[in-house]
Design an enzyme around this catalytic site. Structure first.
Site, PDB file in Angstrom:
ATOM      1  N   ASP A 156      62.102  60.958  29.164  1.00  0.00           N
ATOM      2  CA  ASP A 156      62.577  59.887  29.465  1.00  0.00           C
ATOM      3  C   ASP A 156      61.472  58.501  29.037  1.00  0.00           C
ATOM      4  OD1 ASP A 156      64.837  60.359  30.409  1.00  0.00           O
ATOM      5  OD2 ASP A 156      64.234  60.823  32.236  1.00  0.00           O
ATOM      6  N   HIS A 195      68.700  59.341  24.526  1.00  0.00           N
ATOM      7  CA  HIS A 195      67.542  58.681  23.866  1.00  0.00           C
ATOM      8  C   HIS A 195      68.276  56.668  23.625  1.00  0.00           C
ATOM      9  CE1 HIS A 195      65.114  62.335  21.378  1.00  0.00           C
ATOM     10  NE2 HIS A 195      65.420  61.972  22.920  1.00  0.00           N
TER      11      HIS A 195
END
Length: 439
Positions: free
Chosen positions: A48, A76
């Site tokens: 992340d 993503h």
């Protein structure tokens, strides 16, 4: 042979003569640099970090963009022209339609051109099996996404898994293998309820749609590496501390998220790997369970979570938040050898009057010389912090380093000095334009 004459031929010419004229063994012994080098983008924390944005930026100038490991357990996010894209399997560079997007991991679908190699296929069956297997564990849940990635990698190691090349070849043989695999799982888990015929029917449709997109990954990559000059970009999923071998085991994913995954996932020789960029969030987050030394379960953590909108792209789970842990990032650098750092989400720190950075670990007042492999030790560490002044103003409009507040510049320099790795990009927003390039 006659009269000792050279008669062995290659394309109608004497092979030995051709060999001598080419310089013989001396030519082979002359060191040659790889024609094309691969650029790699990897997460340097627990995921992340904003890898998608960095890959999207670099992909604008790439010919081939690859995913090398993992599956749709990763998420993503890329923002282009105010439009937000969430990619779970496709390479984040897929928005560059001039580049070929190559998946070296598992099956996927999209409206963009892409190729598949000898990828493992994750069946709905695998997801169900995973839930059964987690229930049978005698220790706590690992906090996984339950997307079936674990069973896919487990079956790969057990050598009873099915690959995309099996799916698009003779379907009758594939069906036989699939039924054997399903029977194996049903024997392991008697309460497993799966409609094998329905899955096979669905898979047959997938086979027809995917067959034109499948290629042999080793030869595809070899052609790109040794042929006419190509810019090849590889995107790693997950992150270094989630690597199955080098991460915070057992609270990790099932694949190699470090630079070695480029070689094992794509068949790329190590000598062809060039720049390796590590993506580092300006603070630290983690989804799920497991040790998190710099976690701030307080107002600071809540502020980071709220300002950073820290929810998992794949699961929607709230991310745990804490200060930047440079002990952890330095360990990731040891494993991957980062050429440079992309520091993301600096703007989330804009309102903090002071910012802490984890720079050392101790256990029972004794310093730890390195990041611990044992997670029982990691849960006991005390963190030594360096406190830096905040800048208490917005950085979102900055488009070069000099436009950043001096305190923000000092924060970046502190990270560079500690890691002995340069920061090449700094992210101060969600769009492409908000990535400041330092050099």
């Amino acid at each position: 042979m006659s009269n000792g004459q050279e008669t062995a031929c290659l394309n109608g010419e004497p092979a030995v003569k051709r060999y001598r004229e080419s310089g013989g063994v001396e030519a082979l012994r002359t060191p040659r640099e790889p024609q094309n080098r691969v650029t790699v983008v990897l997460g340097a924390q627990w995921g992340d970090e904003g890898k998608g944005k960095v890959v999207d930026l670099l992909a604008m100038d790439a010919d081939i963009v690859c995913r090398c490991q993992g599956g749709n357990n990763a998420g993503h996010t890329v923002v282009v022209d105010s439009v937000e894209y969430d990619f779970h399997l496709l390479p984040s560079g897929v928005l560059n339609k001039k580049a070929v997007s190559f998946i070296g991991i598992r099956l996927g679908r999209s409206g963009f051109p892409f190729s598949l190699n000898l990828a493992k296929y994750v069946f709905p069956l695998a997801t169900i099996v995973y839930c059964f297997s987690l229930c049978s564990l005698c220790f706590c849940s690992l906090g996984t996404t339950k997307k079936g990635i674990g069973p896919a990698y487990s079956s790969k190691a057990a050598r009873n898994g099915l690959r995309v090349c099996d799916l698009v070849s003779d379907f009758s043989i594939f069906e036989e293998k699939f039924r054997v695999l399903a029977s194996h799982f049903q024997t392991m888990y008697p309460n497993l309820n799966i409609d094998v015929d329905a899955e096979l029917e669905q898979l047959k449709g997938y086979a027809e749609r995917l067959r034109p997109l499948v290629t042999d990954g080793v030869y595809f990559m070899h052609k790109g590496l040794t042929g006419p000059s190509k810019k090849i970009l590889v995107e790693g999923a997950n992150a270094a501390l989630l690597d199955i071998d080098f991460g915070t085991y057992p609270f990790v994913t099932s694949s190699n998220c470090t630079v070695g995954g480029v070689c094992t996932g794509l068949g790329v020789p190590p000598s062809h790997i060039g720049r390796v960029y590590g993506v580092v969030k300006a603070y630290t987050t983690r989804v799920g369970v497991g040790a998190f030394p710099t976690e701030q379960d307080n107002d600071t953590g809540n502020l980071l979570q709220s300002r950073g909108r820290e929810f998992g792209v794949t699961t929607g789970r709230r991310r745990r938040c804490g200060w930047l842990d440079l002990v952890l990032v330095r360990y990731a650098h040891m494993v991957n050898g980062f050429s440079a750092i992309a520091l993301t989400k600096l703007d989330i720190l804009d309102t903090l009057p002071e910012i802490k950075v984890g720079v050392a670990y101790t256990v029972d007042d004794k310093p730890l010389p390195s990041f611990p492999a044992n997670m029982d030790v990691l849960t006991k560490v005390s963190v030594t912090y360096e406190t830096l002044p905040g800048w208490c103003c917005s950085t979102e409009g900055a488009r070069n380093f000099d436009e950043l507040p001096s305190q923000a510049q000092d924060y970046i320099r502190f990270i560079e000095n500690f890691l002995q790795v340069p920061v090449k990009w700094v992210g101060v927003g969600k769009s492409r334009e908000s990535m400041i390039k330092l050099f």
